[in-house]
Design an enzyme around this catalytic site. Structure first.
Site, PDB file in Angstrom:
ATOM      1  N   LYS A 117       0.825  -1.211   0.000  1.00  0.00           N
ATOM      2  CA  LYS A 117       0.000   0.000   0.000  1.00  0.00           C
ATOM      3  C   LYS A 117       0.862   1.265   0.000  1.00  0.00           C
ATOM      4  O   LYS A 117       0.404   2.313  -0.438  1.00  0.00           O
ATOM      5  CB  LYS A 117      -0.972  -0.022   1.160  1.00  0.00           C
ATOM      6  CG  LYS A 117      -2.010  -1.127   0.955  1.00  0.00           C
ATOM      7  CD  LYS A 117      -3.206  -1.036   1.841  1.00  0.00           C
ATOM      8  CE  LYS A 117      -4.271  -2.028   1.419  1.00  0.00           C
ATOM      9  NZ  LYS A 117      -3.826  -3.444   1.494  1.00  0.00           N
TER      10      LYS A 117
HETATM   11  C1  LIG Z   1      -4.394  -4.522   0.918  1.00  0.00           C
HETATM   12  C2  LIG Z   1      -3.591  -5.765   0.781  1.00  0.00           C
HETATM   13  C3  LIG Z   1      -3.937  -6.771  -0.145  1.00  0.00           C
HETATM   14  C4  LIG Z   1      -5.165  -6.687  -1.015  1.00  0.00           C
HETATM   15  O1  LIG Z   1      -5.068  -5.710  -2.015  1.00  0.00           O
HETATM   16  P1  LIG Z   1      -6.382  -5.170  -2.755  1.00  0.00           P
HETATM   17  O2  LIG Z   1      -5.932  -4.003  -3.537  1.00  0.00           O
HETATM   18  O3  LIG Z   1      -7.353  -4.798  -1.653  1.00  0.00           O
HETATM   19  O4  LIG Z   1      -6.911  -6.274  -3.597  1.00  0.00           O
HETATM   20  C5  LIG Z   1      -3.101  -7.880  -0.232  1.00  0.00           C
HETATM   21  N1  LIG Z   1      -2.016  -8.017   0.554  1.00  0.00           N
HETATM   22  C6  LIG Z   1      -1.667  -7.076   1.458  1.00  0.00           C
HETATM   23  C7  LIG Z   1      -0.480  -7.307   2.307  1.00  0.00           C
HETATM   24  C8  LIG Z   1      -2.431  -5.916   1.599  1.00  0.00           C
HETATM   25  O5  LIG Z   1      -2.080  -4.983   2.511  1.00  0.00           O
END
Ligand SMILES: *Cc1c(COP(=O)(O)O)cnc(C)c1O
Length: 475
Positions: A117
């Site tokens: 993120k």
């Molecule tokens: C948010 C997240 C996901 C999922 O990603 P999306 O964009 O919601 O599909 C997968 N792995 C981790 C570690 C995350 O923080």
């Protein structure tokens, strides 16, 4: 470039207008009117830019195709300031690790909070600060988190002018590491609020506060949730960077496997593919919360109730509905806003599901758009963590393990498979210990963070108390 709502609201908008907004007024999500098309010459140029000038320059080139209301020199400066070796740990920013011939991990989790993120949120922090300064405006970001999103938002917004963050989290329910990551921030513009309740209580409070339009306007409440188009756009860049690293020449096909929850990450892959990046297949990997896997297998999209939403060892993928999914469905339906509104504003709201299995369009999901899917269990993740460590000496986190497990079922000779690594193992130590009988390594800056002083306020699960807190901390 103009942006429009998936549900047909005819008003075109510019990038900086939707940057600070959430949903469109009709409840839809924003999409660019069209995806810029990259021919062979344009792709060749991007490959050279990436090879010669690096990730930040590539990000500038791609963002420029979608943003025409920030002067080029300013946008370039924002990209240069965001994607640095200091923030992301390596000069490549998202280096590929080869696990086996034709099987790669793309490292997206070397940013400040050790999860993918950061790739988008770090850019968002700089874009927000820029745009707010330009407008002479301020923003108070209110959010709810059970882990990765909140810390990524706080590390992106800390110390930024014109921005405060009020982040709600369920008291005592995040991992010790995640709590330490967030609560040890001492920046005056970051406010951690631990709510005596569960994550759903936090989310309900955010909804309740945001529904009070007077309060929202008076205190300039905004959000940074996963439906934000700028976040998605930032994520498009690393599909290009991964592709250029895994291939020798443009035209060679690759597949991507993506650990998925809210469909933000893999939706960015869809956008890259629509622009002409030679991605053959996009593999959607879910955990036990398989609402997306179910759709891609059957054509039926059925959101889950909270009783049906499992708490798993890949918690950042524990979702009951996939908030970005509407964007792909809008493309699938040829951007017919009325039909998207009927599905997402109508059927889904009334019945909690819709079914496209009988529609000829459903065959295109795979044939034209390249989507396939799979899911994993806790046992699968533990096995994948063991296998990857045993065979390749690489430690992966449980979310990445979801991706590896599903990717392995879809490997094809001659087509490189790139699995997106979405978090570092240190964030999910308990599962690593279970799988490998040892603690994951901790990057140096995070040594001993549990012992640092904490800045957090605990409040009961009452919206009014959160409103009072916000009011008391805004001038
Ligand atoms: C948010 C997240 C996901 C999922 O990603 P999306 O964009 O919601 O599909 C997968 N792995 C981790 C570690 C995350 O923080």
């Amino acid at each position: 470039m103009n942006y429009r709502s998936t549900r047909g609201d005819p008003a075109p908008r510019k990038f900086c207008d939707i940057l600070l907004e959430g949903l469109a007024p009709d409840g839809g999500l924003y999409l660019p009117e069209r995806y810029p098309q990259l021919d062979a010459a344009a792709l060749g140029r991007l490959r050279r830019v990436h090879a010669e000038q690096g990730y930040a320059a590539l990000a500038f080139e791609i963002l420029s195709l979608y943003i025409d209301d920030i002067p080029a020199a300013d946008l370039r400066a924002i990209c240069d300031k965001t994607y640095t070796e200091a923030a992301f740990g390596t000069p490549q920013i998202t280096p590929l690790k080869k696990l086996a011939p034709g099987l790669y991990l793309e490292a997206l989790s070397n940013g400040p909070t050790l999860a993918f993120k950061d790739m988008a949120m770090q850019l968002l922090g700089n874009l927000f600060e820029y745009e707010l300064a330009r407008r002479g405006a301020q923003l108070n970001i209110l959010g709810a988190t059970s882990g990765d999103t909140g810390s990524a938002a706080e590390y992106a917004m800390r110390g930024k002018r014109g921005i405060r963050v009020f982040m709600l989290s369920p008291h005592g329910r995040m991992s010790a590491f995640q709590q330490a990551q967030m609560f040890s921030l001492q920046d005056a513009n970051i406010h951690n609020i631990a709510i005596e309740g569960v994550f759903d209580d936090c989310q309900d409070i955010v909804k309740m506060v945001s529904a009070d339009l007077d309060f929202k306007r008076r205190y300039r409440i905004g959000s940074v949730n996963s439906i934000n188009w700028a976040r998605l756009l930032a994520q498009v860049v690393y599909y290009f960077a991964g592709y250029f690293q895994a291939t020798q020449a443009n035209g060679e096909p690759v597949d991507f496997a993506v650990p998925s929850g809210n469909f933000g990450n893999v939706c960015a892959g869809h956008v890259a593919r629509m622009m002409g990046l030679p991605i053959e297949r996009l593999i959607v990997a879910t955990n036990e919360n398989d609402v997306l896997d179910e759709f891609f297998r059957t054509g039926s999209y059925r959101v889950r109730g909270s009783a049906e939403t499992h708490e798993t060892s890949s918690p950042s993928m524990d979702i009951s509905k996939a908030s970005n999914f509407e964007r792909f469905i809008a493309d699938l339906l040829g951007r017919e806003g009325a039909r998207v509104a009927a599905l997402f504003g109508g059927a889904l709201r009334r019945e909690g599901c819709f079914d496209l299995s009988g529609d000829p369009l459903f065959a295109q999901v795979r044939a034209r758009y390249g989507f396939v899917s799979g899911s994993s269990t806790h046992a699968d993740r533990v096995a994948a963590i063991r296998e990857v460590f045993g065979q390749h000496g690489v430690m992966i986190d449980p979310h990445t393990a979801d991706g590896v497990k599903v990717a392995r079922q879809h490997l094809r000779p001659g087509v490189p498979m790139i699995v997106l690594e979405t978090a570092l193992p240190v964030k999910f130590a308990a599962t690593i210990v279970e799988a490998l009988g040892r603690e994951p390594p901790r990057p140096a800056p995070f040594e001993g963070i549990e012992a640092l002083p904490r800045r957090v306020t605990t409040l009961p699960a009452e919206g009014v108390r959160v409103k009072d807190f916000i009011a008391a901390h805004c001038d």
